[in-house]
Design a protein around this motif. Structure first.
Motif, short mmCIF file in Angstrom:
data_model
loop_
_atom_site.label_atom_id
_atom_site.label_comp_id
_atom_site.label_asym_id
_atom_site.label_seq_id
_atom_site.Cartn_x
_atom_site.Cartn_y
_atom_site.Cartn_z
N ARG A 91 2.82 -4.46 -1.28
CA ARG A 91 4.04 -4.94 -0.64
C ARG A 91 3.91 -5.05 0.88
O ARG A 91 4.44 -5.99 1.49
CB ARG A 91 5.20 -4.01 -0.99
CG ARG A 91 6.53 -4.36 -0.31
CD ARG A 91 7.16 -5.63 -0.82
NE ARG A 91 7.48 -5.52 -2.22
CZ ARG A 91 8.64 -5.04 -2.69
NH1 ARG A 91 9.59 -4.64 -1.86
NH2 ARG A 91 8.86 -4.98 -3.99
N PHE A 92 3.21 -4.10 1.49
CA PHE A 92 3.17 -4.04 2.95
C PHE A 92 1.77 -4.34 3.47
O PHE A 92 0.78 -3.93 2.89
CB PHE A 92 3.61 -2.65 3.44
CG PHE A 92 4.98 -2.24 2.96
CD1 PHE A 92 6.10 -2.91 3.39
CD2 PHE A 92 5.13 -1.17 2.08
CE1 PHE A 92 7.37 -2.54 2.95
CE2 PHE A 92 6.38 -0.79 1.63
CZ PHE A 92 7.50 -1.48 2.06
N SER A 93 1.73 -5.00 4.59
CA SER A 93 0.44 -5.30 5.21
C SER A 93 -0.10 -4.08 5.94
O SER A 93 0.61 -3.09 6.16
CB SER A 93 0.60 -6.47 6.19
OG SER A 93 1.54 -6.15 7.20
N ALA A 94 -1.36 -4.15 6.33
CA ALA A 94 -1.99 -3.04 7.03
C ALA A 94 -1.26 -2.74 8.34
O ALA A 94 -0.80 -3.65 9.03
CB ALA A 94 -3.46 -3.37 7.32
N SER A 96 1.63 -1.43 8.99
CA SER A 96 3.04 -1.83 9.06
C SER A 96 3.94 -0.74 9.62
O SER A 96 5.04 -1.03 10.11
CB SER A 96 3.55 -2.21 7.67
OG SER A 96 2.95 -3.39 7.20
N ARG A 125 -3.55 2.87 4.53
CA ARG A 125 -3.73 1.47 4.94
C ARG A 125 -2.48 0.91 5.61
O ARG A 125 -2.58 0.08 6.51
CB ARG A 125 -4.12 0.61 3.73
CG ARG A 125 -5.56 0.83 3.28
CD ARG A 125 -6.00 -0.27 2.32
NE ARG A 125 -5.35 -0.17 1.03
CZ ARG A 125 -5.79 0.55 0.01
NH1 ARG A 125 -6.90 1.26 0.14
NH2 ARG A 125 -5.14 0.57 -1.14
N VAL A 126 -1.30 1.32 5.16
CA VAL A 126 -0.08 0.75 5.74
C VAL A 126 0.37 1.49 7.00
O VAL A 126 1.25 1.01 7.72
CB VAL A 126 1.08 0.70 4.72
CG1 VAL A 126 0.66 -0.09 3.48
CG2 VAL A 126 1.58 2.08 4.35
#
Length: 238
Positions: A91-94, A96, A125-126
């Protein structure tokens, strides 16, 4: 599985946000502008943690709970999403978020250590490098080693909420009954949790690349001990 949608009607009454908890978390998060609240429930804590921040996202897997959050605890800088915590990276990009929290006992809904490790990897990662994560679960070492079955009963003016653990077929069940005093109805819940020991959580964090965490036993900031009720950890992403 408990009816979280029905529980949402009483959630704030049963699980109110405490001043001590909010002060504890806010002091450790610092000025992080973008915050992710994992397992946000009805948002009664999310809305308090959102004060002064740029952007806050609260996620929960139950649509009824998120509907209650959107209605009961909105904010101009808050978004509530229906999302399983296992799906963060999808759902979320790196990078975020500057920080994340998972309060209560949300992480125990993951099926086991491999799933917890994957969750931490997705969370890493997020988060931005050096992003803060404050996590909390019950102190399952204490529960398992003492053979505890019952959790403290919660009673308010309108409901009685009783909770216990049952071990069946090799699984660890969280069983609850919510009694409505007005009409005598009882809502019964039964869901499988995984009782993560402290060492397992720390191993999964390390395997995922998080820094060694500081551990607390409560929101008063006391260090964790074998008799602590909670296991709270404060760590950062690499």
């Amino acid at each position: 599985m408990p009816d979280y949608t029905r529980l949402a009607e009483r959630y704030d009454e049963i699980f109110p946000a405490s001043a001590a908890e909010m002060a504890f978390v806010a002091a450790r998060l610092g000025p992080a502008g973008r915050l992710l609240d994992i397992g946000c429930g009805t948002g009664n804590k999310t809305v308090l943690l959102a004060a002064g921040r740029d952007h806050v996202v609260g996620i929960d897997a139950d649509a009824g709970i998120i509907a209650a959050a959107r209605t009961g605890h909105p904010g101009p800088n808050i978004r509530y999403d229906v999302l399983d915590m296992s799906d963060l990276a999808a759902r979320f990009s790196a990078h975020s978020f500057d920080a994340a929290v998972s309060l209560g006992n949300t992480l125990a809904h993951l099926p086991g250590p491999a799933d917890l490790t994957r969750f931490f990897e997705s969370l890493r990662r997020v988060l931005v490098p050096g992003g803060r994560f404050i996590g909390q679960i019950l102190h399952y070492d204490r529960i398992l080693d003492a053979g505890m079955a019952d959790l403290p009963r919660i009673e308010t003016d309108s409901v009685v909420f009783t909770r216990r653990y049952e071990r069946r077929d090799g699984e660890f069940h969280f069983v609850s009954d919510l009694l409505d005093k007005a009409d005598g109805t009882v809502d019964h819940g039964d869901t499988v949790l995984f009782p993560f020991r402290k060492s397992a959580v720390e191993s999964c964090l390390a395997e995922s690349g998080f820094a060694q965490s500081r551990c607390f036993g409560g929101h008063d900031g006391a260090d964790w001990t074998p008799s602590s009720y909670h296991f709270i950890f404060d760590t950062t992403s690499p």
